[in-house]
Design an enzyme around this catalytic site. Structure first.
Site, PDB file in Angstrom:
ATOM      1  N   ARG A 173       0.844  -1.191   0.000  1.00 53.36           N
ATOM      2  CA  ARG A 173       0.000   0.000   0.000  1.00 53.36           C
ATOM      3  C   ARG A 173       0.885   1.249   0.000  1.00 53.36           C
ATOM      4  O   ARG A 173       1.976   1.241   0.554  1.00 53.36           O
ATOM      5  CB  ARG A 173      -0.904   0.028   1.241  1.00 53.36           C
ATOM      6  CG  ARG A 173      -2.100  -0.896   1.140  1.00 53.36           C
ATOM      7  CD  ARG A 173      -3.017  -0.771   2.323  1.00 53.36           C
ATOM      8  NE  ARG A 173      -2.426  -1.232   3.551  1.00 53.36           N
ATOM      9  CZ  ARG A 173      -1.845  -0.464   4.461  1.00 53.36           C
ATOM     10  NH1 ARG A 173      -1.833   0.837   4.317  1.00 53.36           N
ATOM     11  NH2 ARG A 173      -1.319  -0.987   5.552  1.00 53.36           N
TER      12      ARG A 173
ATOM     13  N   LYS B  31      -9.761  -2.106   1.490  1.00 49.86           N
ATOM     14  CA  LYS B  31      -9.379  -0.951   2.315  1.00 49.86           C
ATOM     15  C   LYS B  31     -10.169   0.294   1.923  1.00 49.86           C
ATOM     16  O   LYS B  31     -10.550   1.101   2.773  1.00 49.86           O
ATOM     17  CB  LYS B  31      -7.877  -0.688   2.168  1.00 49.86           C
ATOM     18  CG  LYS B  31      -7.008  -1.866   2.570  1.00 49.86           C
ATOM     19  CD  LYS B  31      -7.248  -2.268   3.989  1.00 49.86           C
ATOM     20  CE  LYS B  31      -6.411  -3.452   4.395  1.00 49.86           C
ATOM     21  NZ  LYS B  31      -6.703  -3.890   5.764  1.00 49.86           N
TER      22      LYS B  31
ATOM     23  N   SER C  90      -1.662  -3.709  10.220  1.00 47.76           N
ATOM     24  CA  SER C  90      -1.355  -4.625   9.126  1.00 47.76           C
ATOM     25  C   SER C  90      -0.135  -5.479   9.456  1.00 47.76           C
ATOM     26  O   SER C  90       0.849  -4.967   9.992  1.00 47.76           O
ATOM     27  CB  SER C  90      -1.066  -3.825   7.862  1.00 47.76           C
ATOM     28  OG  SER C  90      -2.113  -2.922   7.619  1.00 47.76           O
TER      29      SER C  90
ATOM     30  N   HIS D 291     -10.817  -2.028  11.420  1.00 46.30           N
ATOM     31  CA  HIS D 291      -9.756  -2.908  10.929  1.00 46.30           C
ATOM     32  C   HIS D 291      -9.562  -4.033  11.946  1.00 46.30           C
ATOM     33  O   HIS D 291      -8.595  -4.044  12.701  1.00 46.30           O
ATOM     34  CB  HIS D 291      -8.474  -2.071  10.774  1.00 46.30           C
ATOM     35  CG  HIS D 291      -7.380  -2.719  10.007  1.00 46.30           C
ATOM     36  ND1 HIS D 291      -6.071  -2.305  10.100  1.00 46.30           N
ATOM     37  CD2 HIS D 291      -7.377  -3.749   9.133  1.00 46.30           C
ATOM     38  CE1 HIS D 291      -5.316  -3.039   9.307  1.00 46.30           C
ATOM     39  NE2 HIS D 291      -6.081  -3.929   8.715  1.00 46.30           N
TER      40      HIS D 291
ATOM     41  N   ASP E 214      -9.845  -9.493   8.861  1.00 42.79           N
ATOM     42  CA  ASP E 214      -9.266  -8.170   8.597  1.00 42.79           C
ATOM     43  C   ASP E 214     -10.227  -7.004   8.837  1.00 42.79           C
ATOM     44  O   ASP E 214      -9.787  -5.947   9.261  1.00 42.79           O
ATOM     45  CB  ASP E 214      -8.770  -8.117   7.139  1.00 42.79           C
ATOM     46  CG  ASP E 214      -7.846  -6.938   6.858  1.00 42.79           C
ATOM     47  OD1 ASP E 214      -6.974  -6.650   7.690  1.00 42.79           O
ATOM     48  OD2 ASP E 214      -7.997  -6.305   5.800  1.00 42.79           O
TER      49      ASP E 214
ATOM     50  N   ARG F 236       1.764 -12.218  -0.627  1.00 40.33           N
ATOM     51  CA  ARG F 236       0.415 -12.471  -0.117  1.00 40.33           C
ATOM     52  C   ARG F 236      -0.199 -13.729  -0.701  1.00 40.33           C
ATOM     53  O   ARG F 236       0.190 -14.187  -1.776  1.00 40.33           O
ATOM     54  CB  ARG F 236      -0.490 -11.289  -0.508  1.00 40.33           C
ATOM     55  CG  ARG F 236      -0.071  -9.946   0.086  1.00 40.33           C
ATOM     56  CD  ARG F 236      -0.561  -9.807   1.483  1.00 40.33           C
ATOM     57  NE  ARG F 236      -0.150  -8.569   2.103  1.00 40.33           N
ATOM     58  CZ  ARG F 236      -0.889  -7.953   3.039  1.00 40.33           C
ATOM     59  NH1 ARG F 236      -2.044  -8.440   3.435  1.00 40.33           N
ATOM     60  NH2 ARG F 236      -0.450  -6.851   3.605  1.00 40.33           N
TER      61      ARG F 236
ATOM     62  N   CYS G  65       0.395  -7.791  11.643  1.00 34.91           N
ATOM     63  CA  CYS G  65       0.704  -8.014  13.062  1.00 34.91           C
ATOM     64  C   CYS G  65      -0.014  -9.253  13.594  1.00 34.91           C
ATOM     65  O   CYS G  65      -0.203  -9.394  14.804  1.00 34.91           O
ATOM     66  CB  CYS G  65       0.326  -6.801  13.895  1.00 34.91           C
ATOM     67  SG  CYS G  65       1.437  -5.406  13.651  1.00 34.91           S
TER      68      CYS G  65
ATOM     69  N   TYR H 190      -1.326  -3.391  -6.915  1.00 39.21           N
ATOM     70  CA  TYR H 190      -1.188  -4.075  -5.619  1.00 39.21           C
ATOM     71  C   TYR H 190      -2.525  -4.126  -4.867  1.00 39.21           C
ATOM     72  O   TYR H 190      -3.232  -3.103  -4.790  1.00 39.21           O
ATOM     73  CB  TYR H 190      -0.108  -3.397  -4.744  1.00 39.21           C
ATOM     74  CG  TYR H 190      -0.149  -3.971  -3.353  1.00 39.21           C
ATOM     75  CD1 TYR H 190       0.357  -5.248  -3.107  1.00 39.21           C
ATOM     76  CD2 TYR H 190      -0.795  -3.306  -2.310  1.00 39.21           C
ATOM     77  CE1 TYR H 190       0.236  -5.825  -1.856  1.00 39.21           C
ATOM     78  CE2 TYR H 190      -0.903  -3.877  -1.053  1.00 39.21           C
ATOM     79  CZ  TYR H 190      -0.384  -5.137  -0.836  1.00 39.21           C
ATOM     80  OH  TYR H 190      -0.513  -5.720   0.391  1.00 39.21           O
TER      81      TYR H 190
HETATM   82  C1  OXD Z   1      -3.371  -4.479   5.228  1.00 41.62           C
HETATM   83  C2  OXD Z   1      -4.023  -5.640   4.595  1.00 41.62           C
HETATM   84  O1  OXD Z   1      -2.428  -3.919   4.635  1.00 41.62           O
HETATM   85  O2  OXD Z   1      -4.938  -6.199   5.234  1.00 41.62           O
HETATM   86  O3  OXD Z   1      -3.791  -4.104   6.316  1.00 41.62           O
HETATM   87  O4  OXD Z   1      -3.669  -6.011   3.458  1.00 41.62           O
HETATM   88 MN    MN Z   2      -5.496  -5.174   7.002  1.00 45.23          MN
END
Ligand code: OXD
Ligand code: MN
Length: 603
Positions: A85, A222, A264, A242, A291, A383, A266, A213
């Site tokens: 991002r 998002k 993100s 989130h 998420d 990913r 974590c 991306y």
């Molecule tokens: C983030 C995702 O970047 O969930 O938070 O991809």
């Molecule tokens: Mn996320």
């Protein structure tokens, strides 16, 4: 919008899927601007997916993986300049800068439409414009939202097919309504100089250019579910967060739903798919979402939540059968991989995957890579995109249009020091303060330096679609519409000792903390009051058989008053930046905490 006056595209396949006049005229306007050769409406069927996959392989967009080992799985390698991002290129376009707040980049809407309109002009010449109708949320849910993304990327189409309820069901749910999110995306020439992700909350519109991306281009995620969603949520009295959502089933078969916000990369996906250790074998954790969480007060006074997504867009490195067995099972079929490494026999590889490190692979850029190389084989933000239906522990309520009632909210950051393993807030306002002051060490999910602590309130810093002080006010206001507010907790799985080792084992062992949280949510476990909040009483915190020394757990829970005073100084900088709209309750919470810590220090 900046519509150019050229002929509509020569070919439009599938336009008879919907008779919605608002949709038709918007698509026509966008097609006149971007000038694609063809417009193709997506119906979301299996046949269509098979056809798109064939085309994507033919065009070199996807590489088929070993279909015996990984049936239905493909690899995509993105442009190396486009792997995460881009927060500095993400904008909230509200009429005034104040509405977007100091937490967002801002461009005035007509200026943003003009600038991006120039970039979109003719951007799909020679390309196909795909019309991707989708639902965020269970079909038929009153909490769900509909979006349509127009994109020139087949990779986006295939990902949206996994991440959302895409195609005919979305059009059926939309009917003739004008109420849908209007998303326009073109990869252009994938040039960071011409990359912008612009949100127009007032128009329920998103324009994204110059990236391929996920977080920048899967507009339901998002962009709609968090940035536009949070804006709409404030206006309509609900919350877009989130957060993962999990159902924790106890040995009596009672399931308690918990929502947890972590920044993100974590460990939200790992936590959402936690498998309880042996000691808790009669407990089960069901995944509702990993998420994003939309919550709304229900008629019974509780906060009800849905996961708007239908798939997982998770971080691959570090995922293995020890850290997340359910994720490994989930991503073993019908999964798209992005920027992982590939072995000679068409399997995937990333740092931290099970088994021996292979001698040779093709790295995430398709270059030969040898064991021992100093470079990573997989990109740190590589990913997987996998259907949630693959998850063996998918909650039976994940598709429930009514959602699930939330009993506990957890805030967690990645902090190697200062923040204790677990504590509970004194009340809702203090809970909002805990969320508002979250800090976390940055990760590879966004471009920029990794490992520096930044304030990331409610893990929403990159995703809150309006002024953050107003957002905190909205959280506080939820107390007026929700009679049975969830209990609020803070966790930190990442605290380290002075010698740099982790003090808490994490992963499945987090069940111990989770059990205390669930028990507290039901008012059936004890706690001690500390200056920071309530912490577990020893008798109520099951540590028997835990895989680290008990002294480490004590250290993970310890409160270093001096470190806290530094932390509070850092919080002040953030509060000052948001001074204009920061709710008074939160300013006072910070002062109260300083007073409690000073008293604790004075013995
Ligand atoms: C983030 C995702 O970047 O969930 O938070 O991809
Ligand atoms: Mn996320």
């Amino acid at each position: 919008m900046n519509a150019a006056t050229t002929q509509p595209p020569r070919e439009a396949a599938g336009a008879d899927l919907s008779k919605n006049p608002h949709l038709a005229s918007w698509i026509e306007t966008c097609a006149r601007l971007t000038k694609p050769d063809r417009v193709v409406w997506c119906d979301g069927s299996e046949e269509e997916k098979a056809q798109f996959l064939t085309e994507a392989v033919r065009d070199g967009l996807l590489v088929p993986l070993n279909q015996e080992r990984l049936p239905g799985c493909y690899l995509h390698r993105s442009n190396p300049n486009d792997v995460a991002r881009v927060e500095h290129l993400t904008f909230i376009c509200t009429p005034t800068r104040e509405e977007a707040g100091p937490n967002n980049n801002w461009i005035e809407p007509s200026e943003a439409y003009r600038r991006l309109g120039n970039l979109f002009d003719g951007s799909m010449r020679g390309r196909t414009m795909y019309v991707v109708p989708y639902v965020m949320g269970p079909l038929g849910s009153p909490m769900a939202k509909i979006g349509v993304e127009l994109t020139d990327s087949l990779y986006v189409v295939l990902n949206m097919g996994i991440m959302t309820r895409m195609g005919r069901p979305a059009l059926a749910m939309l009917g003739d309504s004008p109420d849908f999110n209007r998303g326009l995306h073109s990869t252009l020439d994938v040039n960071p100089e011409r990359r912008f992700i612009c949100h127009f909350p007032g128009d329920n519109t998103i324009w994204s250019v110059g990236s391929g991306y996920g977080g920048n281009v899967l507009l339901g995620k998002k962009c709609l579910a968090l940035r536009i969603g949070s804006y709409l949520g404030r206006r309509e009295g609900w919350m877009a967060e989130h957060m993962l959502i999990m159902g924790v089933e106890d040995p009596n078969g009672e399931t308690t739903y918990v929502a947890a916000a972590f920044p993100s990369a974590c460990g939200k996906t790992n936590f959402a798919m936690l498998i309880p250790p042996k000691r808790f074998e009669r407990w089960k954790v069901w995944t509702v979402g990993d998420d994003i969480c939309w919550m709304r007060p229900g008629p019974d006074g509780r906060l009800w939540a849905i996961n708007p997504e239908a798939g997982y867009f998770g971080v691959a490195p570090g995922t293995n059968y020890a850290s997340n067995p359910n994720a490994m099972r989930t991503i073993s079929r019908n999964t798209l991989y992005t920027n992982v490494a590939m072995t000679g026999d068409g399997d995937v590889y990333w740092e931290g995957k099970d088994g021996e490190v292979p001698d040779e692979v093709l790295d995430w850029q398709g270059r030969p890579w040898k064991k021992g190389s100093l470079e990573k084989a997989a990109h740190p933000n590589s990913r997987f995109t996998a259907p949630m239906a693959n998850n063996p522990m998918l909650s039976p309520r994940a598709n429930d249009p009514a959602g699930v009632p939330i009993s506990a909210i957890v805030f967690g950051g990645r902090r190697s020091d200062t923040v204790p393993l677990v504590l509970q807030s004194f009340n809702w306002t203090h809970g909002v303060y805990l969320g508002a002051t979250m800090g976390s060490e940055t990760t590879a999910a966004a471009t920029g330096k990794v490992g520096v602590v930044r304030r990331d309130p409610m893990a929403m810093l990159p995703f809150c679609g309006y002024d953050m002080g107003d957002y905190f006010g909205h959280w506080l206001n939820m107390a007026k519409s929700t009679r049975y507010l969830p209990k609020v907790f803070q966790v930190n799985w990442f605290r380290k000792g002075s010698d740099g080792r982790f003090l808490w084992p994490g992963y499945g062992e987090n069940m111990r903390v989770l059990k205390w949280i669930v028990d507290r949510a039901h008012g059936r476990a004890g706690a001690w009051e500390t200056p920071l909040g309530w912490v577990p009483k020893q008798v109520d915190f099951d540590l028997s058989g835990v895989s680290v020394p008990l002294e480490d757990v004590d250290e993970a829970q310890s409160i270093d008053v001096d470190a806290w005073l530094v932390e509070l100084h850092d919080q002040k900088e953030f509060f000052d930046k948001h001074q204009a709209t920061m709710p008074r309750e939160l300013v006072l919470q910070r002062e109260l905490l300083i007073a409690r810590l000073e008293r604790a220090r004075s013995g």
